[in-house]
Design an enzyme around this catalytic site. Sequence first.
Site, short mmCIF file in Angstrom:
data_model
loop_
_atom_site.label_atom_id
_atom_site.label_comp_id
_atom_site.label_asym_id
_atom_site.label_seq_id
_atom_site.Cartn_x
_atom_site.Cartn_y
_atom_site.Cartn_z
N LYS A 167 0.85 -1.21 0.00
CA LYS A 167 0.00 0.00 0.00
C LYS A 167 0.88 1.25 0.00
O LYS A 167 0.60 2.23 -0.70
CB LYS A 167 -0.91 0.01 1.23
N GLU A 238 -5.39 -1.08 8.12
CA GLU A 238 -5.56 -1.89 6.92
C GLU A 238 -5.73 -3.36 7.26
O GLU A 238 -4.94 -3.93 8.02
CB GLU A 238 -4.31 -1.72 6.02
N ASP A 239 -6.75 -3.95 6.68
CA ASP A 239 -6.95 -5.41 6.75
C ASP A 239 -7.03 -5.93 8.19
O ASP A 239 -6.43 -6.97 8.52
CB ASP A 239 -5.90 -6.14 5.92
N ASP A 262 -10.22 -0.05 4.47
CA ASP A 262 -11.19 -1.04 4.00
C ASP A 262 -12.62 -0.54 4.17
O ASP A 262 -13.50 -0.89 3.38
CB ASP A 262 -10.99 -2.36 4.75
#
Length: 549
Positions: A167, A238-239, A262
């Site tokens: 990213k 993230e995630d 997300d």
Amino acid sequence: MTPTGADDDGGILTDPMRTKGTAFTAEERREHGLLGLLPHTVTTLDEQVGRCWGEVHRQATDIQRYVYLRGLQDRNEHLFYSVLAADVPTALPLVYTPTVAEGCRRFSALWRRPRGLYLAWPDREHLAEMLRNRPHREVDVIVVTDGQRILGIGDQGVGGMGIPVGKLSLYTLIGGIDPARTLPILLDVGTDNADLLDDPFYLGWRQRRIDDEEYFAFVEDFVAAVEDEMPDVLLQWEDFATPHAAPILARYRDRLLTFNDDIQGTAAVALGALQGATDVAGTRLADQQVVMLGAGSAGIGVLEMVRQEMVDQGLTDSQARARCWVVDVRGLLTTDRDDLSDDQRAFAHDPADVADWGLDGPAQLGDVVEHVTVGVLLGLSTAQGAFTEEIVRTMAAKVDRPIVFPLSNPTANAEARPADLDAWTGGRALIATGSPFPPLHRDDGDDVSVAQCNNVYIFPAVGLAVTAARATRVTDAMMRAAARALGDASPALADSRAPLLPAWGEVRDVADDIALAVARQAVADGVAPRASDDDLRGRIAATRWTPGY
Ligand SMILES: NC(=O)C1=CN([C@@H]2O[C@H](COP(=O)(O)OP(=O)(O)OC[C@H]3O[C@@H](n4cnc5c(N)ncnc54)[C@H](O)[C@@H]3O)[C@@H](O)[C@H]2O)C=CC1
Ligand SMILES: CC(=O)C(=O)O
Ligand SMILES: [Mg+2]
């Protein structure tokens, strides 16, 4: 190794931010004490880029290409970004979805060199010290994961680090954030992936994940340490698994400069793509029935922004919610279910809404599509092939231009393949996917690209905006502004046959436009110092780092 020439400046040859490799000129080689350390021929950056692409193409598999490019990034950042910039459409799937998924799966086996920070639970007393050990002092953007929900491939433990690294390379490539001012972080709180726990070469903390009480306390200590060390940094989550993602965002969004990619980034890109799609379909979002397959943080995040847009278009809140249908692994979200979070419950239907459908159990996706005139079908479910031919044909029989976005990543998790959607709908479907797919063939011989509706259109621009505008928060209105600016750049607005989102070759220019819209909104929301559009434009341009010697 440090060269020992007359004017040795401390390892310029091996410093990935300063090296030019074989492009050091004869004068520079003498100046820095590099004479004899490089082959005789001095190359240009363009020649290096050509040589590297040759090597990329000579690799046998995409994971080998990923390993090669990651190695290049660790050796020479200017060259790495010049290589990516030379062919963004080819590079993106190699450093990002889908190949990064394999990179995460095989993270321990592929380990070469450190990058970023690994903050492991057993070292929790030393968070401040670990943050102080960061490779670069000044940081604009952190991407942090705990590896629990990596793309659609589940718990990857420490291997999740592939995602923050990937990213952040796109923050630089697209958003122009200086790579020396980015910091990937992995919170290593164990893994529940049995294969990893059994893998003798697994490099993370080889224990099951800590419980939620310990977990949220650890996250709090992490955030507090970040606030102390880097108070102005943008912190991107993230995630994270759905049970953690929304509570973390709720806890910190008003306390520091932060967002969840997300939830919010995905929502913004989906709304941007829907702007082009509804324009081509000749409707408004508020006139559509919208079905979301998947009630995770990504799906609910997207629907929340869809709801806001419908309200902006004139619906009441309850009218907007009535037009949103969410189906998860158990079936339609209904208010009589006892397994829903508050965020999910907000989109649950009254069981009375489906009582006359004559079903024995919970309504499934096929039932919803049969009984409702669905105009928009979105997938964030990780369920490969869940948009079956029957479901898509049923939907397409009722609307002229069915809008179908199978958004799950990586490629293997997509709810449908664009070529199938195209065939099942006689070319009428307006399609966008999460991972890249080949173009669609048209009878007249044309190939039409499929839009990749991925938050990569949003997060680099948001990073550029908040860095340039010196924003202190990421507001919902800023994410909506990003969605609108992206939607305004949809090629489909001018040509109904064109993809719903801009081509990768234009993505940096589009990021500048999105960044301006976001920065302007930050000023309007009072979370960035007052500045004129011209000032903001100037600061965005000045913030943008471009590779080159
Ligand atoms: N295109 C993009 O930019 C983005 C795509 N995603 C993708 O979204 C997917 C989901 O992410 P999260 O919401 O965090 O995951 P999650 O695992 O929390 O949620 C998945 C949801 O799908 C449902 N589901 C699973 N199997 C199903 C089935 N067979 N039928 C119906 N529903 C099913 C689950 O019940 C759950 O509600 C991932 O594949 C991820 O890669 C996520 C963020 C951005
Ligand atoms: C794209 C992304 O953020 C995901 O699939 O999780
Ligand atoms: Mg993600």
